[in-house]
Design an enzyme around this catalytic site. Structure first.
Site, mmCIF file in Angstrom:
data_model
loop_
_atom_site.group_PDB
_atom_site.id
_atom_site.type_symbol
_atom_site.label_atom_id
_atom_site.label_comp_id
_atom_site.label_asym_id
_atom_site.label_seq_id
_atom_site.Cartn_x
_atom_site.Cartn_y
_atom_site.Cartn_z
ATOM 1 N N ALA A 144 0.817 -1.189 0.035
ATOM 2 C CA ALA A 144 0.053 0.049 -0.077
ATOM 3 C C ALA A 144 0.979 1.239 -0.043
ATOM 4 O O ALA A 144 0.287 2.374 -0.209
ATOM 5 C CB ALA A 144 -0.835 -0.028 1.091
ATOM 6 N N ASN A 145 2.125 1.063 0.051
ATOM 7 C CA ASN A 145 2.974 2.434 0.133
ATOM 8 C C ASN A 145 3.234 3.193 -1.252
ATOM 9 O O ASN A 145 3.559 4.221 -1.107
ATOM 10 C CB ASN A 145 4.375 1.960 0.716
ATOM 11 C CG ASN A 145 5.090 1.002 0.043
ATOM 12 O OD1 ASN A 145 4.474 -0.195 -0.346
ATOM 13 N ND2 ASN A 145 6.345 1.099 -0.257
ATOM 14 N N ILE A 190 0.038 1.109 -7.417
ATOM 15 C CA ILE A 190 -1.443 1.189 -7.563
ATOM 16 C C ILE A 190 -2.183 0.936 -5.968
ATOM 17 O O ILE A 190 -3.053 1.100 -5.641
ATOM 18 C CB ILE A 190 -1.888 -0.141 -8.357
ATOM 19 C CG1 ILE A 190 -1.665 0.095 -9.444
ATOM 20 C CG2 ILE A 190 -3.450 -0.551 -8.175
ATOM 21 C CD1 ILE A 190 -1.294 -1.161 -10.431
ATOM 22 N N TYR A 239 7.367 -13.674 -14.187
ATOM 23 C CA TYR A 239 6.282 -12.912 -13.711
ATOM 24 C C TYR A 239 4.934 -13.415 -14.211
ATOM 25 O O TYR A 239 3.853 -13.627 -13.820
ATOM 26 C CB TYR A 239 6.675 -11.317 -14.040
ATOM 27 C CG TYR A 239 5.474 -10.644 -13.743
ATOM 28 C CD1 TYR A 239 5.086 -9.988 -12.472
ATOM 29 C CD2 TYR A 239 4.817 -9.884 -14.739
ATOM 30 C CE1 TYR A 239 3.929 -9.062 -12.129
ATOM 31 C CE2 TYR A 239 3.694 -9.087 -14.549
ATOM 32 C CZ TYR A 239 3.307 -8.728 -13.102
ATOM 33 O OH TYR A 239 2.566 -7.756 -12.989
HETATM 34 N N1 LIG Z 1 2.107 -1.436 -12.945
HETATM 35 C C1 LIG Z 1 1.703 -2.177 -13.965
HETATM 36 O O1 LIG Z 1 1.792 -2.119 -15.145
HETATM 37 C C2 LIG Z 1 0.937 -3.511 -13.643
HETATM 38 C C3 LIG Z 1 0.408 -4.132 -14.678
HETATM 39 C C4 LIG Z 1 -0.603 -5.602 -14.256
HETATM 40 C C5 LIG Z 1 -0.448 -5.823 -12.863
HETATM 41 N N2 LIG Z 1 0.195 -5.109 -11.920
HETATM 42 C C6 LIG Z 1 0.083 -5.479 -10.439
HETATM 43 O O2 LIG Z 1 -0.575 -4.501 -9.626
HETATM 44 C C7 LIG Z 1 -0.057 -4.842 -8.333
HETATM 45 C C8 LIG Z 1 0.986 -3.528 -8.130
HETATM 46 O O3 LIG Z 1 1.729 -3.269 -8.965
HETATM 47 P P1 LIG Z 1 2.323 -1.441 -8.911
HETATM 48 O O4 LIG Z 1 2.513 -1.186 -10.470
HETATM 49 O O5 LIG Z 1 1.747 -0.832 -8.062
HETATM 50 O O6 LIG Z 1 3.958 -2.094 -8.330
HETATM 51 P P2 LIG Z 1 4.809 -1.065 -7.788
HETATM 52 O O7 LIG Z 1 4.790 0.360 -7.898
HETATM 53 O O8 LIG Z 1 6.102 -1.875 -7.989
HETATM 54 O O9 LIG Z 1 4.700 -1.640 -6.188
HETATM 55 C C9 LIG Z 1 4.794 -2.790 -5.850
HETATM 56 C C10 LIG Z 1 4.196 -3.018 -4.423
HETATM 57 O O10 LIG Z 1 4.241 -4.256 -4.097
HETATM 58 C C11 LIG Z 1 5.075 -4.326 -2.766
HETATM 59 N N3 LIG Z 1 5.845 -5.698 -2.519
HETATM 60 C C12 LIG Z 1 6.624 -6.184 -3.365
HETATM 61 N N4 LIG Z 1 6.986 -7.425 -2.434
HETATM 62 C C13 LIG Z 1 6.463 -7.500 -1.396
HETATM 63 C C14 LIG Z 1 6.295 -8.309 -0.527
HETATM 64 N N5 LIG Z 1 7.247 -9.355 -0.143
HETATM 65 N N6 LIG Z 1 5.550 -8.123 0.520
HETATM 66 C C15 LIG Z 1 4.680 -7.043 0.663
HETATM 67 N N7 LIG Z 1 4.638 -6.013 -0.344
HETATM 68 C C16 LIG Z 1 5.635 -6.306 -1.338
HETATM 69 C C17 LIG Z 1 6.014 -3.145 -2.845
HETATM 70 O O11 LIG Z 1 6.525 -2.848 -1.352
HETATM 71 P P3 LIG Z 1 8.116 -2.150 -1.349
HETATM 72 O O12 LIG Z 1 7.866 -0.596 -1.436
HETATM 73 O O13 LIG Z 1 8.246 -2.392 -0.012
HETATM 74 O O14 LIG Z 1 8.799 -2.831 -2.371
HETATM 75 C C18 LIG Z 1 5.194 -1.982 -3.436
HETATM 76 O O15 LIG Z 1 4.340 -1.629 -2.416
HETATM 77 C C19 LIG Z 1 1.291 -5.878 -8.618
HETATM 78 O O16 LIG Z 1 0.388 -7.090 -8.152
HETATM 79 C C20 LIG Z 1 1.491 -6.074 -10.034
HETATM 80 O O17 LIG Z 1 1.927 -7.195 -10.428
HETATM 81 C C21 LIG Z 1 0.747 -3.887 -12.418
#
Ligand SMILES: NC(=O)c1ccc[n+]([C@@H]2O[C@H](COP(=O)([O-])OP(=O)(O)OC[C@H]3O[C@@H](n4cnc5c(N)ncnc54)[C@H](OP(=O)(O)O)[C@@H]3O)[C@@H](O)[C@H]2O)c1
Length: 239
Positions: free
Chosen positions: A13-14, A17, A139
């Site tokens: 959540a930090n 998304i 992934y």
């Molecule tokens: N961005 C895209 O284009 C996209 C597309 C399809 C799906 N998604 C999915 O949407 C979700 C959010 O992605 P995002 O784009 O927001 O990614 P992001 O900006 O890279 O953020 C990832 C988040 O996951 C947390 N995280 C990673 N490993 C973790 C763990 N072991 N335990 C708890 N938290 C953990 C990170 O925390 P830290 O800050 O501590 O690392 C961060 O808060 C993911 O499931 C991703 O696969 C994203």
């Protein structure tokens, strides 16, 4: 499900998304938002309760469960994506630990609360769950597996009043795909699309313009028909 006066837990959540989901849940009137993070979270809204939650840590999951009294919506959002070529097993294992086993363990831990509230589980997946993007095959495997897990949970929990939603995100502008130069939707757009889908009780949610372009085809397709057919095989002991 409408978020008004509901209690929501969001992992990762930090930033990205996850952070946008926290803000959007508050905007839609959530009573309490548990924000699961690996590092300290600063949010001034009194309705936000930070939870230390690495989804790969069984002890942190147990501690988080002890801090939550009731829960309507669990959003498994935390995820990791690393470029690879399938040559390193440890990279595949790392994806499976965070993107598959993490959400599964978090879900199992919070299920008693979700059964009690007749709540919802929202798993943030990706279009790569349906077809791999070959620069991120590990992934892609983890998201395909997490989708399959989502479908099984959906069938198993249907008789217990808990709904299970798959979110097929397209490209979203966050740290995760920084440097991948394609059109991307904002994290805010994605968060709105996710909660709109939940409010409309869509089991498969396509929250952004790219994902929406395949929604109709997916819903009318052979794989969806098979999911419905196979869902009839839920053992009586769990339904
Ligand atoms: N961005 C895209 O284009 C996209 C597309 C399809 C799906 N998604 C999915 O949407 C979700 C959010 O992605 P995002 O784009 O927001 O990614 P992001 O900006 O890279 O953020 C990832 C988040 O996951 C947390 N995280 C990673 N490993 C973790 C763990 N072991 N335990 C708890 N938290 C953990 C990170 O925390 P830290 O800050 O501590 O690392 C961060 O808060 C993911 O499931 C991703 O696969 C994203």
């Amino acid at each position: 499900m409408n978020l008004d006066k509901k209690t929501v837990l969001i992992t990762g959540a930090n930033r990205g998304i996850g952070r946008a989901l926290v803000d959007e849940a508050l905007r839609r009137g959530a009573k309490r938002v548990y924000a699961g993070t690996r590092s300290a979270l600063h949010n001034t809204d009194k309705r936000v309760t930070p939870l230390t939650l690495d989804v790969t840590s069984v002890s942190q999951i147990q501690r988080a469960v002890a801090e939550v009294d009731n829960l309507d919506v669990l959003i498994n959002n935390a995820g990791v994506a690393i470029y690879d070529d399938l040559s390193k097993l440890d990279v595949i294992e790392q994806h499976l630990a965070v993107n598959l086993l993490g959400p599964l363990n978090v879900t199992q831990a919070f299920l008693p609360l979700l059964r009690r509230s007749k709540g919802a589980i929202v798993n943030n997946l990706s279009l790569v769950a349906l077809a791999p993007v070959p620069v991120i095959p590990a992934y892609s495997i983890s998201k395909a597996a997490a989708f399959n897990m989502t479908q099984s949970l959906r069938a198993v929990l249907a008789g217990q009043g808990v709904t299970v939603h798959a979110v097929f995100l397209g490209p979203i502008d966050t740290d995760m795909n920084r440097g991948f130069e394609i059109p991307k939707a904002s994290a805010e757009t994605a968060a709105q699309g996710i909660f709109d889908g939940l409010e409309k009780e869509e089991e498969d949610i396509f929250p952004d313009p790219v994902s929406r372009s395949i929604a109709e085809g997916w819903r009318a397709g052979a794989a969806k028909a098979l999911e419905r057919e196979f869902a009839a095989f839920v053992p009586e002991s769990v339904s």
